[in-house]
Design an enzyme around this catalytic site. Structure first.
Site, PDB file in Angstrom:
ATOM      1  N   LYS A  20      -8.334   5.500  10.740  1.00 35.98           N
ATOM      2  CA  LYS A  20      -9.035   4.453  11.501  1.00 35.98           C
ATOM      3  C   LYS A  20      -9.065   4.771  12.999  1.00 35.98           C
ATOM      4  O   LYS A  20     -10.086   4.610  13.647  1.00 35.98           O
ATOM      5  CB  LYS A  20      -8.364   3.079  11.305  1.00 35.98           C
ATOM      6  CG  LYS A  20      -8.449   2.559   9.882  1.00 35.98           C
ATOM      7  CD  LYS A  20      -7.997   1.122   9.783  1.00 35.98           C
ATOM      8  CE  LYS A  20      -6.579   0.860  10.231  1.00 35.98           C
ATOM      9  NZ  LYS A  20      -5.513   1.476   9.429  1.00 35.98           N
ATOM     10  N   ARG A  95      -5.678  -8.752   8.303  1.00 41.44           N
ATOM     11  CA  ARG A  95      -4.836  -8.039   7.331  1.00 41.44           C
ATOM     12  C   ARG A  95      -4.523  -8.911   6.110  1.00 41.44           C
ATOM     13  O   ARG A  95      -3.994  -8.408   5.134  1.00 41.44           O
ATOM     14  CB  ARG A  95      -3.483  -7.719   7.936  1.00 41.44           C
ATOM     15  CG  ARG A  95      -3.259  -6.552   8.830  1.00 41.44           C
ATOM     16  CD  ARG A  95      -3.225  -5.200   8.224  1.00 41.44           C
ATOM     17  NE  ARG A  95      -2.087  -4.388   8.603  1.00 41.44           N
ATOM     18  CZ  ARG A  95      -2.065  -3.558   9.644  1.00 41.44           C
ATOM     19  NH1 ARG A  95      -3.105  -3.431  10.433  1.00 41.44           N
ATOM     20  NH2 ARG A  95      -0.998  -2.835   9.882  1.00 41.44           N
ATOM     21  N   ARG A 134       2.183  13.171  11.571  1.00 39.37           N
ATOM     22  CA  ARG A 134       1.298  12.890  12.705  1.00 39.37           C
ATOM     23  C   ARG A 134       2.045  12.615  14.012  1.00 39.37           C
ATOM     24  O   ARG A 134       3.104  11.991  14.027  1.00 39.37           O
ATOM     25  CB  ARG A 134       0.316  11.754  12.371  1.00 39.37           C
ATOM     26  CG  ARG A 134       0.827  10.364  12.569  1.00 39.37           C
ATOM     27  CD  ARG A 134      -0.284   9.348  12.320  1.00 39.37           C
ATOM     28  NE  ARG A 134       0.286   8.009  12.296  1.00 39.37           N
ATOM     29  CZ  ARG A 134      -0.387   6.920  11.990  1.00 39.37           C
ATOM     30  NH1 ARG A 134      -1.661   6.986  11.665  1.00 39.37           N
ATOM     31  NH2 ARG A 134       0.206   5.741  12.010  1.00 39.37           N
ATOM     32  N   ARG A 167       5.597   7.708  15.941  1.00 34.67           N
ATOM     33  CA  ARG A 167       5.907   6.280  15.859  1.00 34.67           C
ATOM     34  C   ARG A 167       7.150   6.070  15.002  1.00 34.67           C
ATOM     35  O   ARG A 167       7.257   6.673  13.945  1.00 34.67           O
ATOM     36  CB  ARG A 167       4.723   5.525  15.246  1.00 34.67           C
ATOM     37  CG  ARG A 167       3.678   5.149  16.259  1.00 34.67           C
ATOM     38  CD  ARG A 167       2.439   4.600  15.625  1.00 34.67           C
ATOM     39  NE  ARG A 167       2.670   3.552  14.620  1.00 34.67           N
ATOM     40  CZ  ARG A 167       1.696   2.872  14.031  1.00 34.67           C
ATOM     41  NH1 ARG A 167       0.441   3.115  14.365  1.00 34.67           N
ATOM     42  NH2 ARG A 167       1.961   1.962  13.141  1.00 34.67           N
ATOM     43  N   ARG A 178       4.936   0.224   4.390  1.00 36.43           N
ATOM     44  CA  ARG A 178       3.752  -0.255   5.138  1.00 36.43           C
ATOM     45  C   ARG A 178       2.494  -0.153   4.284  1.00 36.43           C
ATOM     46  O   ARG A 178       1.647  -1.038   4.294  1.00 36.43           O
ATOM     47  CB  ARG A 178       3.566   0.563   6.425  1.00 36.43           C
ATOM     48  CG  ARG A 178       4.419   0.057   7.568  1.00 36.43           C
ATOM     49  CD  ARG A 178       4.428   1.036   8.728  1.00 36.43           C
ATOM     50  NE  ARG A 178       3.121   1.291   9.296  1.00 36.43           N
ATOM     51  CZ  ARG A 178       2.768   2.452   9.858  1.00 36.43           C
ATOM     52  NH1 ARG A 178       3.602   3.455   9.916  1.00 36.43           N
ATOM     53  NH2 ARG A 178       1.565   2.595  10.359  1.00 36.43           N
TER      54      ARG A 178
HETATM   55  P1  AMP Z   1      -0.800  -0.505  12.656  1.00 35.65           P
HETATM   56  O1  AMP Z   1      -0.761   0.160  13.991  1.00 35.65           O
HETATM   57  O2  AMP Z   1      -2.120  -1.123  12.342  1.00 35.65           O
HETATM   58  O3  AMP Z   1      -0.282   0.377  11.551  1.00 35.65           O
HETATM   59  O4  AMP Z   1       0.216  -1.751  12.761  1.00 35.65           O
HETATM   60  C1  AMP Z   1       1.602  -1.550  13.056  1.00 35.65           C
HETATM   61  C2  AMP Z   1       2.364  -2.817  12.692  1.00 35.65           C
HETATM   62  O5  AMP Z   1       1.882  -3.920  13.504  1.00 35.65           O
HETATM   63  C3  AMP Z   1       2.184  -3.295  11.262  1.00 35.65           C
HETATM   64  O6  AMP Z   1       3.079  -2.609  10.374  1.00 35.65           O
HETATM   65  C4  AMP Z   1       2.509  -4.778  11.401  1.00 35.65           C
HETATM   66  O7  AMP Z   1       3.908  -4.970  11.539  1.00 35.65           O
HETATM   67  C5  AMP Z   1       1.877  -5.132  12.745  1.00 35.65           C
HETATM   68  N1  AMP Z   1       0.473  -5.584  12.611  1.00 35.65           N
HETATM   69  C6  AMP Z   1      -0.652  -4.944  13.046  1.00 35.65           C
HETATM   70  N2  AMP Z   1      -1.759  -5.665  12.785  1.00 35.65           N
HETATM   71  C7  AMP Z   1      -1.336  -6.791  12.160  1.00 35.65           C
HETATM   72  C8  AMP Z   1      -2.007  -7.924  11.618  1.00 35.65           C
HETATM   73  N3  AMP Z   1      -3.346  -8.050  11.677  1.00 35.65           N
HETATM   74  N4  AMP Z   1      -1.241  -8.890  11.050  1.00 35.65           N
HETATM   75  C9  AMP Z   1       0.097  -8.789  11.004  1.00 35.65           C
HETATM   76  N5  AMP Z   1       0.794  -7.745  11.470  1.00 35.65           N
HETATM   77  C10 AMP Z   1       0.102  -6.744  12.051  1.00 35.65           C
END
Ligand code: AMP
Length: 299
Positions: A20, A95, A134, A167, A178
């Protein structure tokens, strides 16, 4: 209110590691709208030590979702800023089905709506492999494939020169969780937008430029050139997927204005592949500045 009054929102959906971030930078430049990633916004809050960042920390480190309302308030506040007046690309949000329903309602109140939900589909085993290796740039969020213990190249971003990092929630045990959390909570979101006829499912397990081609086609199409029988990729002005019968209008990646009144026809991805406009083809690789930055050109 007519469709054209709306400020279009494009959703980029897909599990962690689906690509993404990489594709979002391309879409942001192509559409000239900001890329708002809920994960990046949450990480900014953590860096700044805000109450939201502190509250989100434990959930994020475990790979669990942060509470719906906290994330929605944060994203809606960001959408209210001036640079999102022309629309926005939302990444990682919504989400859950609850988030999708609340976001749809709040967007409608703001004279806005989701125009397309683009879902990057990648098998789980490929996701785990991609994420384990990554490395990221802390400034531009570019991702670099490497090995889990060694950063690629000299360990710095080729654009920003910043030190690449991994990360903490990309650790294999957290990643698996995740992905499971994403798939279980986000399948209802995908169904939600599929029922509204907005979902475009894209096979994300292909080369970056092939996925880009599919993304462009999903928010525009392939149109044959007038003078030469070359197929152009174009992005619809209001970012809606083009249906065969409806009038369409937009701009090709090589900068021409096109519409269904003056151009002979819409083709398929295969048509573009078999006889592409060279400039459109080049433009689906990384491109500094978007097609909207180029002044209008007519044939
Ligand atoms: P990402 O960078 O999209 O992988 O998000 C990293 C972390 O942020 C996720 O594992 C969640 O803990 C939190 N997070 C990101 N977007 C959301 C969302 N829309 N709703 C809830 N938690 C989120």
């Amino acid at each position: 209110m007519t469709g054209t009054d709306l400020r279009p929102i494009v959703l980029l959906l897909g599990p962690p590691g689906a690509g993404k971030g990489t594709q979002a930078r391309f879409l942001r430049d192509t559409l000239a709208i900001p890329h708002l990633a809920s994960g990046d916004l949450l990480r900014d809050h953590r860096r700044l030590g805000t109450p939201l960042g502190i509250e989100a920390q434990t959930y994020m480190d475990r790979g669990d979702l942060v509470a719906d309302q906290l994330v929605i308030d944060m994203v809606m506040e960001r959408l209210g800023r001036p640079d999102a007046r022309r629309g926005a690309l939302l990444d990682g949000m919504p989400r859950t089905r609850a988030q999708a329903e609340i976001v749809d309602g709040m967007l409608a109140d703001r004279n806005s709506a989701v125009r397309a939900a683009l879902y990057l589909d990648v098998p789980t085993e490929i996701l785990v492999e991609r994420i384990a290796g990554r490395w990221l740039c802390p400034s531009c969020q570019a991702t670099y494939p490497g090995r889990s213990s060694t950063p690629p190249g000299n360990g710095t971003c080729t654009e920003c020169r910043d030190q690449l990092y991994q990360r903490p929630d990309d650790r294999p045990d957290v990643v698996q969780h995740r992905i499971e959390v994403y798939l279980s909570s986000t399948v209802p979101v995908i169904e939600h937008y599929a029922r509204r006829g907005l979902l475009v499912r894209i096979d994300g397990d292909r080369s970056i430029s092939t996925v880009r081609m599919s993304l462009v086609i999903s928010i525009g199409g392939v149109v044959i050139g007038r003078r030469r029988a070359r197929w152009h990729l174009f992005v619809n002005h209001d970012f809606r997927a083009v249906s065969g019968d409806a009038p369409w209008h937009g701009r090709t990646l090589c900068g021409h204005l096109v519409n269904s009144h003056t151009d002979p026809g819409l083709g398929s991805e295969d048509d573009f592949r078999s006889h592409p406009c060279h400039e459109c083809h080049v433009a689906i690789r990384a491109r500094p500045g978007g097609i909207s930055h180029t002044g209008p050109r007519t044939r």
